[in-house]
Design a protein around this motif. Sequence first.
Motif, short mmCIF file in Angstrom:
data_model
loop_
_atom_site.label_atom_id
_atom_site.label_comp_id
_atom_site.label_asym_id
_atom_site.label_seq_id
_atom_site.Cartn_x
_atom_site.Cartn_y
_atom_site.Cartn_z
N CYS A 166 29.51 -15.90 18.87
CA CYS A 166 28.37 -16.21 19.60
C CYS A 166 28.89 -17.66 20.21
O CYS A 166 29.81 -17.89 20.09
N CYS A 170 26.68 -24.80 17.99
CA CYS A 170 25.63 -25.55 17.53
C CYS A 170 27.32 -26.43 16.85
O CYS A 170 28.18 -25.97 16.98
N CYS A 173 29.59 -25.37 13.20
CA CYS A 173 29.69 -24.63 13.27
C CYS A 173 31.15 -23.58 13.82
O CYS A 173 31.33 -24.43 15.65
N HIS A 249 19.13 -15.98 16.38
CA HIS A 249 18.79 -17.34 16.45
C HIS A 249 17.53 -17.86 17.38
O HIS A 249 16.56 -16.70 18.41
FE1 SF4 Z 1 26.00 -19.49 17.19
FE2 SF4 Z 1 25.33 -21.72 16.00
FE3 SF4 Z 1 24.42 -19.93 14.33
FE4 SF4 Z 1 26.62 -20.77 14.59
S1 SF4 Z 1 24.83 -21.78 13.97
S2 SF4 Z 1 26.79 -18.50 14.76
S3 SF4 Z 1 27.43 -21.14 16.89
S4 SF4 Z 1 24.38 -20.09 16.09
#
Ligand code: SF4
Length: 472
Positions: A166, A170, A173, A249
Amino acid sequence: MSTPRKLHIKSYGCQMNVYDAQRMVDTLAPEGFVETAQAEDADLVILNTCHIREKASEKVYSELGRLRVAKDEAARNGRAMQIAVAGCVAQAEGDEIIHRAPVVDVVVGPQSYHHLPHLLARARAEGRAIETEFPVEDKFAALPAPKPAAIRARGISSFVTVQEGCDKFCTFCVVPYTRGMEVSRPVARIVEDVQRLADNGVREITLIGQNVNAFHGDGEDGAPWSLGRLLHRLAAIPGIVRLRYSTSHPRDVDDALIEAHRDIPAVMPFVHLPVQSGSDRILEAMNRKHTAADYRRTVERFRKARDGMAFSSDFIVGFPGETEDDFSATLALVDQIGYAGAYSFKYSPRPGTPAADMQEAVTTASDTSRIMDERLARLQALIDRQQAAFNAAAIGKTVEVLFERAARNPGQIVGRTAYLQPAHVMASPDIIGQVLPVAVDSLERYSLIGRLAQAAQPVVSSRVPSAMTTGA
Ligand code: SF4
Ligand code: 5AD
């Protein structure tokens, strides 16, 4: 062929780990490994770990404590037990794991599972083996395909990874750090995988990836394909009656994906679309790249395109700086959307993520924990009410169920609705693998109880091949 050795894999966390565990089994099968349900009997135990929240990674160390006892016991009986830690804790903590738990022989990150046989041999020769690099070769191309018998044993619903990693970052994360940057698999490889699964009885495919709708794999025409286009291609494979994808997302929902829900009956009207918070201030601090209004508009676009769309979500409560007003905005958003279900979590600072350095706790430390507990309870109560209402709405209706297996109760067969609700009927096991209408009579906890609404004929017949030699 070497003598059979026993392998026990314990998976924590997300669907990606469940899928990865199967890939590890397939990789180790040619080495003579067969699965066992008991860690104590195993020659190799793999803990396939999750690092997403603190509790998930702490579990690994308590499990390793128990395994130390089992390994000592095996050694007393003259048997060598190897212990491997795989998954995101392996990636994030690397050799720290061996310092904290010397019982571990192998530490292997998610990008290196195809090297497992080699790492186990190295650990036997050198005492330890660690691999947490992001290697340059394509791990998917290097992983062996599952054998027909293994596919059949796993049932009629299967995961297929279409992208991994990803780039969203965020601030709470760890995924961009443990799974790396976003990589999409080529369409041709995915089609091959789905075709093989379909040929061996699989009927439902869930495409998985940490940011699955960021998919942009090379298409059959050489151009990058969107997830929507991929869904069209996979729906054309005979035997595939249901398609799902997770996790999306909100920012990456494009028109092609919405249209896939409108135009492809096999694409289920149920989307896991995490929003995390209903407060724009918190969404901004989380670097989510969307507002609450953007999210509501996205949900509306889905709902306009397809009747009966339903949604689930993930929420984090107690993100640094979350006020009562911010939290109220989350409750208001949940009220407006009306979810079929959702997961909610207390914020847990993850080492190395930007949010872990945000000092603005909710209030004082002891208060923070009390406030988080209280907010989590309020949010969960609201989500539970919505879920109960959603499930109760099925009573008295006829719903389509894809039958999966014999239930524990003799004579009952269990399947799932479009919304993943378990549904039980009294019927012959011949219906396994078919989508049939079920008249729902009642609800037992989360399960629908009903009757077959007509003679056993597939209702999604247009997509089931006349010669049912395959399944997908
Ligand atoms: Fe990606 Fe945000 Fe999902 Fe984590 S929470 S996997 S950074 S989109
Ligand atoms: N704290 C709490 N919950 C988290 N999640 C991800 N990271 C964290 C964290 N640091 C939750 C998010 C995500 C789900 C998989 O886990 O809600 O969508």
